[in-house]
Write an enzyme that holds these catalytic residues in place. Structure first.
Site, PDB file in Angstrom:
ATOM      1  N   HIS A 191       7.406 -23.668  -0.872  1.00 32.71           N
ATOM      2  CA  HIS A 191       6.246 -24.374  -1.398  1.00 32.71           C
ATOM      3  C   HIS A 191       5.586 -23.501  -2.463  1.00 32.71           C
ATOM      4  O   HIS A 191       6.065 -22.402  -2.783  1.00 32.71           O
ATOM      5  CB  HIS A 191       5.271 -24.741  -0.276  1.00 32.71           C
ATOM      6  CG  HIS A 191       4.865 -23.582   0.596  1.00 32.71           C
ATOM      7  ND1 HIS A 191       4.071 -22.549   0.135  1.00 32.71           N
ATOM      8  CD2 HIS A 191       5.145 -23.294   1.897  1.00 32.71           C
ATOM      9  CE1 HIS A 191       3.875 -21.679   1.108  1.00 32.71           C
ATOM     10  NE2 HIS A 191       4.511 -22.100   2.183  1.00 32.71           N
ATOM     11  N   GLY A 201       3.060 -21.624  -2.452  1.00 32.86           N
ATOM     12  CA  GLY A 201       2.712 -20.275  -2.030  1.00 32.86           C
ATOM     13  C   GLY A 201       3.864 -19.303  -2.194  1.00 32.86           C
ATOM     14  O   GLY A 201       3.682 -18.166  -2.672  1.00 32.86           O
ATOM     15  N   HIS A 202       5.076 -19.716  -1.813  1.00 30.85           N
ATOM     16  CA  HIS A 202       6.247 -18.862  -2.013  1.00 30.85           C
ATOM     17  C   HIS A 202       6.456 -18.577  -3.502  1.00 30.85           C
ATOM     18  O   HIS A 202       6.756 -17.441  -3.905  1.00 30.85           O
ATOM     19  CB  HIS A 202       7.509 -19.541  -1.474  1.00 30.85           C
ATOM     20  CG  HIS A 202       7.544 -19.711   0.006  1.00 30.85           C
ATOM     21  ND1 HIS A 202       7.481 -20.948   0.609  1.00 30.85           N
ATOM     22  CD2 HIS A 202       7.646 -18.813   1.016  1.00 30.85           C
ATOM     23  CE1 HIS A 202       7.562 -20.810   1.920  1.00 30.85           C
ATOM     24  NE2 HIS A 202       7.654 -19.523   2.191  1.00 30.85           N
ATOM     25  N   LYS A 207      -0.366 -12.969   2.755  1.00 29.55           N
ATOM     26  CA  LYS A 207      -1.417 -12.657   3.731  1.00 29.55           C
ATOM     27  C   LYS A 207      -1.735 -13.824   4.650  1.00 29.55           C
ATOM     28  O   LYS A 207      -2.487 -13.653   5.611  1.00 29.55           O
ATOM     29  CB  LYS A 207      -2.691 -12.198   2.997  1.00 29.55           C
ATOM     30  CG  LYS A 207      -2.586 -10.779   2.473  1.00 29.55           C
ATOM     31  CD  LYS A 207      -3.704 -10.438   1.515  1.00 29.55           C
ATOM     32  CE  LYS A 207      -5.058 -10.455   2.144  1.00 29.55           C
ATOM     33  NZ  LYS A 207      -6.115 -10.020   1.202  1.00 29.55           N
ATOM     34  N   ALA A 231      -2.056 -19.154  -0.527  1.00 35.13           N
ATOM     35  CA  ALA A 231      -2.180 -20.334  -1.388  1.00 35.13           C
ATOM     36  C   ALA A 231      -2.691 -21.505  -0.548  1.00 35.13           C
ATOM     37  O   ALA A 231      -2.277 -21.686   0.603  1.00 35.13           O
ATOM     38  CB  ALA A 231      -0.837 -20.681  -2.011  1.00 35.13           C
ATOM     39  N   LEU A 288      -1.141 -23.393   2.621  1.00 35.04           N
ATOM     40  CA  LEU A 288       0.204 -23.926   2.434  1.00 35.04           C
ATOM     41  C   LEU A 288       1.156 -23.282   3.430  1.00 35.04           C
ATOM     42  O   LEU A 288       1.124 -22.076   3.660  1.00 35.04           O
ATOM     43  CB  LEU A 288       0.675 -23.685   1.006  1.00 35.04           C
ATOM     44  CG  LEU A 288      -0.159 -24.341  -0.095  1.00 35.04           C
ATOM     45  CD1 LEU A 288       0.534 -24.174  -1.441  1.00 35.04           C
ATOM     46  CD2 LEU A 288      -0.416 -25.816   0.191  1.00 35.04           C
ATOM     47  N   SER A 289       2.017 -24.096   4.009  1.00 34.44           N
ATOM     48  CA  SER A 289       2.974 -23.644   5.013  1.00 34.44           C
ATOM     49  C   SER A 289       4.181 -24.555   4.986  1.00 34.44           C
ATOM     50  O   SER A 289       4.056 -25.765   4.763  1.00 34.44           O
ATOM     51  CB  SER A 289       2.339 -23.673   6.411  1.00 34.44           C
ATOM     52  OG  SER A 289       3.323 -23.512   7.424  1.00 34.44           O
ATOM     53  N   SER A 290       5.345 -23.981   5.245  1.00 35.09           N
ATOM     54  CA  SER A 290       6.555 -24.797   5.323  1.00 35.09           C
ATOM     55  C   SER A 290       6.476 -25.799   6.457  1.00 35.09           C
ATOM     56  O   SER A 290       7.151 -26.829   6.442  1.00 35.09           O
ATOM     57  CB  SER A 290       7.778 -23.890   5.503  1.00 35.09           C
ATOM     58  OG  SER A 290       7.961 -23.069   4.374  1.00 35.09           O
TER      59      SER A 290
END
Length: 279
Positions: free
Chosen positions: A30, A32-33, A145, A173, A181-183
């Site tokens: 996503h 964030g990555h 983080k 993010a 944001l998370s998978s």
């Protein structure tokens, strides 16, 4: 951009070049990555991203089998942000035999919070990250983080084992509504996705209570937990901790200016979400 699937091909691809900046991931990427990859690019030199869903950090009842594998889409996104090399081994490549040698981080950091509710999680994380470091040989590695405890555990591993890797944090993010944001956000139903920002809101409520002068930390934590339960969540913890080591703060921590972080984990439906906020 090149994609390699074996340790031998990875080492050939990196031979003779500058030690890379490294972003380990489990895929299903996503924004964030991708921000971590862009941060790695800013550090100069080549950027390597790994994509590997690590069985060692999953409990038998967790989502290892249903965790999304989206390699083709992930590679398209990585190429768009300037990644040059993706290491995407399968399980047989990274663990050709049962991984009986493992890294056991200290219990006082790794068996609390996430470690309490996911026993053995950080053993699996440390073991795979050390193995990936041995494969990639990076000069710097970026960890988000959002996984605050994981960052501290891995930073401690690198320091205590004298690994020649600089561990750099990446900021969390968030979606416009505040959800980290998370998978795993993709598991949420439409109604759950609308509710999910309440976890971040609970953290901001803890921060607001501290800023308003409240000093009973246990009461602040309990109120945040109760609010989530009333909204249908099943919280594991909402906990104020010292940023440096995630130990419980002393009674005078706020008066002495000891930096704190509030961390939370809670299930919404079948999906377990985590978040944190430095306060």
């Amino acid at each position: 951009m090149r994609v390699v699937h074996t340790v031998a091909d990875l080492r050939r691809a990196l031979a003779g070049g500058e030690p890379p900046a490294f972003v380990p991931t489990m895929g299903n990427l996503h924004t964030g990555h991708l921000q971590l990859v862009e941060q790695a690019r800013e550090l100069g030199g080549p950027v390597v991203v790994s994509i590997f869903v690590n069985r060692l950090q999953f409990q038998p009842h967790e989502d290892f089998d249903r965790y999304p594998r989206t390699l083709a889409r992930d590679c398209e996104q990585l190429e768009a942000v300037g990644c040059k090399l993706v290491f995407a081994p399968d399980e047989a490549e990274l663990y050709p035999r049962p991984q009986t040698y493992k890294v056991h981080p200290p219990a006082q950091l790794a068996d609390i919070l996430e470690g309490e509710f996911r026993p053995g999680f950080f053993v699996g994380v440390c073991t795979v990250v050390l193995k990936l470091f041995q494969c990639v040989q990076p000069r710097v590695a970026i960890f988000g983080k959002k996984d605050y405890q994981q960052f501290l555990v891995l930073k401690g591993m690198v320091e205590q084992l004298a690994l020649p890797v600089e561990v750099v944090p990446g900021e969390t993010a968030r979606a416009p509504d505040g959800l980290a944001l998370s998978s795993r956000n993709g598991y949420l139903s439409e109604a759950e996705r609308a509710e999910a920002p309440q976890l971040a809101r609970a953290l901001r409520g803890v921060q607001a209570a501290l800023q308003a002068g409240e000093r009973d930390l246990a009461a602040i934590e309990a109120r945040a937990m109760a609010t989530l339960r009333q909204r249908g969540w099943l919280p594991d913890y909402v906990s104020l901790r010292r940023r440096a080591d995630l130990q419980q703060p002393a009674a005078d921590a706020l008066a002495t200016g000891d930096p704190l972080v509030v961390l939370a984990a809670a299930k919404l439906g079948r999906t377990r979400l985590i978040d944190n906020l430095e306060v």
